[in-house]
Enzyme design. Structure first.
Site, PDB file in Angstrom:
ATOM      1  CD  GLU A 117      34.820 -17.847 -18.413  1.00 58.83           C
ATOM      2  OE1 GLU A 117      34.957 -18.224 -19.532  1.00 58.83           O
ATOM      3  OE2 GLU A 117      33.681 -18.261 -17.824  1.00 58.83           O
ATOM      4  CE  LYS A 140      33.869  -7.730 -19.872  1.00 62.09           C
ATOM      5  NZ  LYS A 140      33.748  -7.300 -21.183  1.00 62.09           N
ATOM      6  NE  ARG A 171      27.827 -13.600 -23.341  1.00 58.91           N
ATOM      7  CZ  ARG A 171      27.127 -13.096 -22.268  1.00 58.91           C
ATOM      8  NH1 ARG A 171      27.289 -12.023 -21.824  1.00 58.91           N
ATOM      9  NH2 ARG A 171      26.356 -14.087 -21.503  1.00 58.91           N
ATOM     10  NE  ARG A 212      25.632  -6.939 -24.500  1.00 58.24           N
ATOM     11  CZ  ARG A 212      26.490  -6.890 -23.660  1.00 58.24           C
ATOM     12  NH1 ARG A 212      27.842  -6.818 -23.425  1.00 58.24           N
ATOM     13  NH2 ARG A 212      25.745  -6.850 -22.221  1.00 58.24           N
ATOM     14  CD  GLU A 231      33.945 -11.523 -25.870  1.00 60.56           C
ATOM     15  OE1 GLU A 231      34.032 -10.386 -25.908  1.00 60.56           O
ATOM     16  OE2 GLU A 231      32.851 -12.212 -25.292  1.00 60.56           O
ATOM     17  CE  LYS A 244      30.101  -5.313 -17.044  1.00 56.55           C
ATOM     18  NZ  LYS A 244      29.498  -4.825 -18.233  1.00 56.55           N
TER      19      LYS A 244
END
Length: 527
Positions: A224, A226, A231, A246, A271, A393
């Site tokens: 998916e 980023k 976050r 986060r 996000e 990532k």
């Protein structure tokens, strides 16, 4: 206060992680309640003294010491707490040294007019090390090489509970954490909190080493985008909802437009973005909403908050974290279809046949104003922390630009005697037609200790002006700067600002006249 000061002093001079853990665990075992709880709060950033600000402390010291002398001393030392601790004129017998709990409890309830008197009396009663620790405590600038997670890891050594269990209840308890210590030491049950609206530690991804791809089966992974936001975790239940960053800091009040639609029972991982008519806005737009204590109606209208969800941790009272990513994704899609919450959508999964297909998709990330890709094992449970292997990532490549060093400022902590924070600029044509430098960014990382010493020496030898701890230098050093993106900014003279700039190389070999120009940077603006 003396024992807490000794702890901070030893932590600041102890480099090893395990040694720091031992120091903190020993302190938590030996110190009494509530002192140890307030120490834990300080180490984890859970204390805030609204009436004890640096300006007030500076005013106190300038009443005792010549302001010019204090200014010179601060310029040399580079740290306010250390400067005041060393320069404060002692008055032996003026008061008794305070206990840590006394400082926290009295200063937490003191008025703005009473706080200076309290602080002054305590500074008189403490020795130099005690003053340093006291000032670090009340200003929140500990900087002793201890993260909140490391402090909680040391806390876990007091009993049989693991770090994850402590993280689970952390945002449902408050300083001085007496019930937490009683639980860990086996004197009481775990603190009872409403877990429906509690923060759950996030699962984090590791940076992808592209050389490792050949060792992975692409069919086992899901991909998916980023997204270029921040976050967050949204925990809702019982008619209430809370939004966490986060790190677990609650940011609910800053986003009433998003939270107004969170009338469901679920814990979502996603996000935080700004979106208009279904289109995701650049990160710079989201920045207009971050760290705001007051949100205006115009801000809500101009920068509407949006949550793009990519995982579900709880569906009602059911904990889904032990299930596989694929199973959680199916539950997420079913939940979303049933609830259809406003200002919330799902992060789409990306189809790909192999790593080459995914690499081609990644090449389009910058044009889409997206940070890159996420890779997640289809059978991976949701595990707190950063486990190696399940999630990666794969960020887009950084941009680089050759800039010219303009200003240098002393750092903090171990760098307080070195010029380690660098402001750099790009050339543009001035009003008189001659080239001029305008600042485009600031960085304090990306160089080795040896390079830092070289730069510090060069700054001292080439200073043209001084502004307190900041020095202006003549154009003479080219810094190749790496950064993730660039956007318009009214706050900077150049009209632009870099995102996450860091020093990539020091170009001692390159003439400053050959550094890049402001139009070169403006061409890279996204959106």
């Amino acid at each position: 206060m003396r024992v807490f000061a000794e702890l901070l002093d030893r932590l600041s001079y102890t480099p090893g992680r395990n040694a720091k853990l031992t120091l903190m665990a020993d302190y938590f075992r030996a110190a009494p309640d509530p002192d140890r709880g307030y120490a834990l709060a300080a180490l984890t950033g859970r204390l805030d003294f609204a009436t004890a600000k640096p300006a007030m402390i500076r005013g106190l010291v300038e009443q005792r010491v010549d302001p010019v002398l204090y200014g010179w001393s601060y310029d040399f030392v580079g740290d306010m707490a250390e400067t005041v601790a060393l320069i404060w004129p002692e008055r032996p017998g003026a008061n008794r040294p305070p206990e840590l709990a006394e400082v926290v409890e009295r200063l937490s309830t003191a008025s703005r007019s009473d706080s200076p008197r309290l602080v002054e009396g305590w500074l008189d009663a403490l020795d130099a090390n005690g003053r340093w620790a006291f000032l670090k405590l009340i200003t929140g600038g500990l900087r002793v090489g201890v993260s909140a997670r490391l402090a909680k890891t040391a806390l876990a050594q007091l009993g049989d509970a693991g770090l994850e269990e402590i993280e689970e209840i952390w945002h449902g308890v408050t300083p001085p954490f007496t019930e937490v210590f009683a639980w860990l030491e086996g004197r009481a049950a775990a603190p009872a909190i409403d877990l429906r609206r509690a923060f759950r530690p996030l699962m984090l991804a590791n940076p992808l080493d592209e050389a490792e791809l050949e060792n992975f089966d692409p069919a086992a992974y899901r991909a998916e985008w980023k997204w270029d936001g921040i976050r967050v975790q949204l925990a809702a239940g019982g008619g209430e909802a809370r939004l966490f960053s986060r790190s677990g800091d609650e940011i609910t009040q800053a986003f009433p437009d998003l939270m107004g639609s969170a009338d469901f029972d679920a814990v979502l991982d996603g996000e935080l973005l700004v979106a208009r008519d279904g289109e995701i806005a650049p990160f710079n737009d989201l920045q207009q909403r971050l760290n705001r204590k007051r949100v205006t109606a115009k801000m809500l209208q101009d920068f509407p908050a949006h949550l793009r969800v990519y995982d579900i941790l709880f569906d009602g009272d059911e904990d889904l974290r032990a299930q596989s990513f694929d199973a959680r994704r199916l539950r997420l899609e079913a939940w979303y279809a049933a609830v259809q919450p406003a200002r919330i959508d799902l992060s789409p999964l990306l189809g790909f046949g192999g790593w080459d297909d995914l690499a081609s998709l990644r090449e389009t990330a910058r044009a889409r104003s997206i940070e890159g890709l996420m890779l997640k094992l289809g059978d991976s449970p949701y595990v707190a922390g950063r486990p190696k292997g399940p999630w990666f990532k794969w960020k887009r490549d950084a941009l680089t630009l050759d800039t010219v060093l303009m200003y240098a400022q002393r750092g903090h902590g171990k760098r307080s005697s070195l010029y380690s924070d660098y402001t750099f600029g790009a050339w543009r044509t001035g009003e008189d037609g001659a080239p001029e430098l305008v600042p485009v960014g600031k960085a304090y990382s990306g160089f080795t200790d040896e390079e830092l010493l070289q730069l510090d020496k060069w700054v001292r030898a080439n200073t043209t002006e001084r502004f307190g701890p900041v020095r202006a230098v003549k154009p003479g050093v080219v810094l190749e700067v790496a950064f993730d993106a660039v956007h318009r900014s009214k706050r900077h003279k150049s009209g632009v600002a870099m995102r996450f700039p860091r020093i990539h190389r020091i170009r001692w070999d390159k003439p400053v006249e050959e550094a890049d120009r402001l139009p070169d940077l403006e061409k890279l603006i996204e959106g």
